[in-house]
Write an enzyme that holds these catalytic residues in place. Structure first.
Site, PDB file in Angstrom:
ATOM      1  N   GLU A   1       4.098  -1.559 -16.005  1.00 33.33           N
ATOM      2  CA  GLU A   1       3.396  -0.265 -16.403  1.00 33.33           C
ATOM      3  C   GLU A   1       4.231   0.816 -15.627  1.00 33.33           C
ATOM      4  OE1 GLU A   1      -0.868  -0.325 -16.141  1.00 33.33           O
ATOM      5  OE2 GLU A   1      -0.719  -2.274 -15.501  1.00 33.33           O
TER       6      GLU A   1
ATOM      7  N   ARG B   1       0.506 -15.200  -9.197  1.00 33.75           N
ATOM      8  CA  ARG B   1       0.884 -14.061  -8.680  1.00 33.75           C
ATOM      9  C   ARG B   1       1.674 -14.016  -7.184  1.00 33.75           C
ATOM     10  NH1 ARG B   1      -0.902  -9.315 -10.120  1.00 33.75           N
ATOM     11  NH2 ARG B   1      -2.329 -10.133 -11.661  1.00 33.75           N
TER      12      ARG B   1
ATOM     13  N   LYS C   1      -0.892   0.404  -6.195  1.00 32.72           N
ATOM     14  CA  LYS C   1      -0.210   1.681  -6.129  1.00 32.72           C
ATOM     15  C   LYS C   1      -1.143   2.947  -5.922  1.00 32.72           C
ATOM     16  CE  LYS C   1       1.984   0.070 -10.260  1.00 32.72           C
ATOM     17  NZ  LYS C   1       2.052  -0.108 -11.730  1.00 32.72           N
TER      18      LYS C   1
END
Length: 715
Positions: free
Chosen positions: A194, A400, A410
């Site tokens: 993203e 992950r 973020k």
């Protein structure tokens, strides 16, 4: 008699050996972690912080008793033992993985040969095969030639039988064909970030696996920007993501955007509504949580949305009203009809389209055209189909990567930047890829670290120490080693002439292939202030009055004879020493310890003065998010130390001239044109970081240098 395996049995046996090696690696790693915890515990019983336990154990005598030091040495010994066991186990694991890979390749080749034996080269079919050892090692047994029999008298015309190879070969319209012949010949993967922030260390695993799998199988990998959420998307993130992928050494076959498919995705959403497989929902967030059982972990009864059974025409009209701007954020959304009775939450009528807030509605690429945007769950699989992705590798397949002791969110990083706890996204205390690159971590070091982790479905929760150990091991033989003094203390060797100059040849690395450089050795040198003590003790092994130490790479040791002090502060300003060079030419007595130094030699521009910014962990605990007052309350106030009067040896000038030190992967400059045949140097038109390991630094390894009006700034 040795056991004989069939091909599949041999591969399964190799898998079992790999699993056994993986288990041993995990056991060794657990022991290493336990030994490190024990070492940290005995090193600083006062406040739990790890003491400065480098190779110079004598430093610890300032704080600990002899009994404590014995415990610390014992802990060091145990840690070294298990680190060696871990390295041996990792080496064994890699060898077994390579062996399993060779078996897999050979089995695939045998399978291909069995499918079409007529395509085999003559040497594989006849007498020449036995004479070629590289072919014998593949253990491919050619079928024996059959003797020709005279044709039988036919009683009547018979239809010719199809050839065996043609009968066995699956047709192109067979939906199961790819599972009958192994991997498809054209592997296509994608890395879909993203573009609303900079990539962090966790993304390095996704990049390595998606691009690496395609590369290993001769396929292609796309870089797809999943730009379906206009909130936070900026041009700088698009640019930085592509730059980091290429810096790691990968070249996307194509760069695509989910937003290029907005029209197509909307048409498919309408088709889904028309098939009664989607509906427009007007429920609030609490109502949706209640429909799904009352929240995570509560496990209450689930029930359908009251709008689930509304007429198709009504849902279609409402969906178009969403598109035309009738509703605001949170007032309507398109949900897919799935299976509410399924135990998997991913089947509980996920959202396909939502309405963002007005201030976040403008899209970076499409502008104000759209008022609604597709969700990741709806978009991802469809874009995979549009682009012909054969292997949609996600974290559910390879796990992950999480790192303890820092934050990767973020939102939290933005908060750190906005509140000036760090300077920017590339602050070396962060674990974004641009921050780690600025810190000096090389592309190959990232890939080596990911390779050590392996591929498992379970999430990897890695301690910062493990990451730093992996990077340190990779860099040990790949970057130059220089001497740096953070807090200089002058040492004058009285029995050397004032104009004494001796040029010492010093290798840049333990790997002699990286070459060497010359540094001056003079009457006056600078050592680390912490390497001298006025009051000596039996368990102190560095410089003190009447005590000898070796100067790294210098031919003879020195002995401190006297000191000078500042009359106002009482601080030692100069140490006088004697050069322990035997007059009879015999070999000098080997000192118990060596210290690093930098010479004072203006004619050779030594020392190079610099400001050094040394970085410690940004947070005090391994889990900042668990702090009762929020993660910002866990910030380490001493995460940055500034040394304005540091000195570096002259070899740093050559490091800067040769930068980037390693011509590997993304370390090559895109705008540097070289012609080795003509001896032309690279045309560097932008400053680049230098990677160097400085002798004497404890914990921090790599720095990026910048010039500020003639002053060298080292991070």
């Amino acid at each position: 008699m040795p056991r004989v395996f069939s091909g599949d049995e041999e591969f399964r046996e190799a898998q079992r050996w790999v699993e056994s090696a993986e288990s041993r690696v995990r056991v060794c790693y657990d022991h290493v972690r336990s030994e490190r915890a024990y070492l940290a515990n005995v090193s600083d019983p006062r406040n739990g912080r790890s003491a400065r336990t480098s190779t110079v154990v004598a430093y610890l005598t300032v704080i600990f008793s002899k009994t404590d030091i014995a415990e610390i040495r014992k802990a060091h010994s145990g840690l070294r033992k298990w680190e060696e066991n871990l390295a041996d186990a990792q080496s064994t694991l890699e060898e077994r993985r390579r062996k399993m890979g060779r078996i897999r390749e050979r089995l695939a080749q045998e399978q291909a040969i069995r499918r079409d034996y007529s395509g085999i080269a003559p040497d594989f079919r006849g007498t020449g095969y036995a004479d070629r050892p590289e072919q014998r090692s593949q253990r491919i047994t050619a079928p024996k030639a059959k003797k020709e029999k005279p044709p039988k008298q036919s009683k009547g015309a018979r239809a010719p039988k199809p050839k065996r190879a043609e009968a066995a070969k699956p047709g192109t319209d067979d939906p199961q064909s790819m599972f009958k012949v192994g991997f498809p010949s054209d592997v296509v993967t994608r890395f879909p970030p993203e573009p609303n922030g900079f990539l962090h260390i966790g993304h390095s695993k996704a990049i390595a696996i998606n691009f690496g799998f395609a590369k290993q199988n001769g396929g292609e990998c796309f870089l797809r920007y999943d730009d379906t959420n206009p909130k936070g998307e900026e041009e700088q993130y698009f640019i930085a993501i592509e730059e980091m992928v290429k810096w790691l050494g990968f070249e996307p076959k194509r760069i695509t955007y989910s937003s290029d498919n907005f029209e197509r995705l909307y048409a498919l959403a309408e088709a889904l509504v028309e098939k009664d497989r989607a509906y427009v929902c007007h429920c609030t967030r609490p109502e949706i949580v209640a429909q799904r059982g009352g929240g995570e972990g509560e496990g209450g009864p689930r029930h359908a949305c009251p709008h689930r059974d509304r007429p198709i025409t009504e849902s279609l009209a409402e969906f178009r009203a969403m598109r035309d701007g009738k509703y605001e954020a949170g007032e309507a959304a398109l949900r897919m009809k799935q299976n509410l009775d399924d135990g998997n939450p991913q089947m509980w009528d996920l959202f396909a389209y939502r309405i963002p807030d007005k201030e976040h509605r403008r899209h970076h690429r499409t502008g104000d055209k759209w008022r609604i945007y597709p969700t990741y769950d709806f978009t991802h699989c469809l874009c995979d189909s549009f682009e012909g992705i054969t292997h949609s590798l996600c974290t559910t397949e390879y796990g992950r990567l999480n790192v303890s002791g820092t934050v990767l969110s973020k939102r939290k990083i933005i908060e750190l930047v906005n509140k000036s706890h760090v300077r920017a996204w590339d602050d070396p205390r962060l674990y974004t890829l641009i921050a780690l690159r600025r810190r000096g971590v090389l592309p190959g070091a990232f890939l080596s670290f990911v390779n050590e982790l392996g591929v498992t479905k379970a999430a990897s929760n890695i301690e910062l120490k493990r990451f730093e150990t992996s990077i340190r091991r990779y860099l040990e033989l790949t970057i130059p080693r220089l001497m740096l003094v953070l807090e200089p203390l002058a040492v004058i060797i009285d029995d050397l002439d004032d104009d004494h100059l001796e040029m010492l040849n010093v290798p840049f690395s333990k790997d002699l292939a990286y070459g060497s450089h010359s540094i001056p050795f003079t009457k006056k040198v600078y050592i680390e202030r912490s390497d001298f003590r006025e009051v000596d003790s039996d368990d102190y092994f560095r410089l003190a009055p009447g005590k000898s130490v070796g100067l790294l790479k210098a031919p003879f040791p020195i002995t401190a004879t006297s000191i000078e002090k500042d009359p106002n502060t009482g601080e030692v300003t100069v140490v006088h020493a004697k050069y322990e060079k035997p007059l009879d030419g015999s070999a000098p007595k080997k000192p118990k310890s060596f210290i690093h130094w930098v010479a004072c030699c203006p004619t050779h521009n030594s020392p190079i003065k610099a400001t050094v910014r040394a970085f410690n962990p940004l947070f005090k605990s391994d889990n900042p998010a668990a702090h009762p007052n929020g993660f910002l309350a866990d910030i380490n106030p001493d995460s940055e130390q500034i040394f304005p009067n540091a000195m570096i040896e002259t070899g740093f000038s050559e490091i800067r001239r040769r930068a980037p030190w390693l011509a590997e992967a993304g370390e090559k400059l895109a705008n540097a044109e070289t012609s080795q045949a003509n001896g032309v140097e690279p045309a560097v038109t932008e400053p680049r970081p230098e990677s160097a390991r400085f002798q004497g630094m404890c914990g921090l390894l790599l720095y990026r240098s910048r010039d500020y009006e003639g002053q060298l700034d080292i991070e």
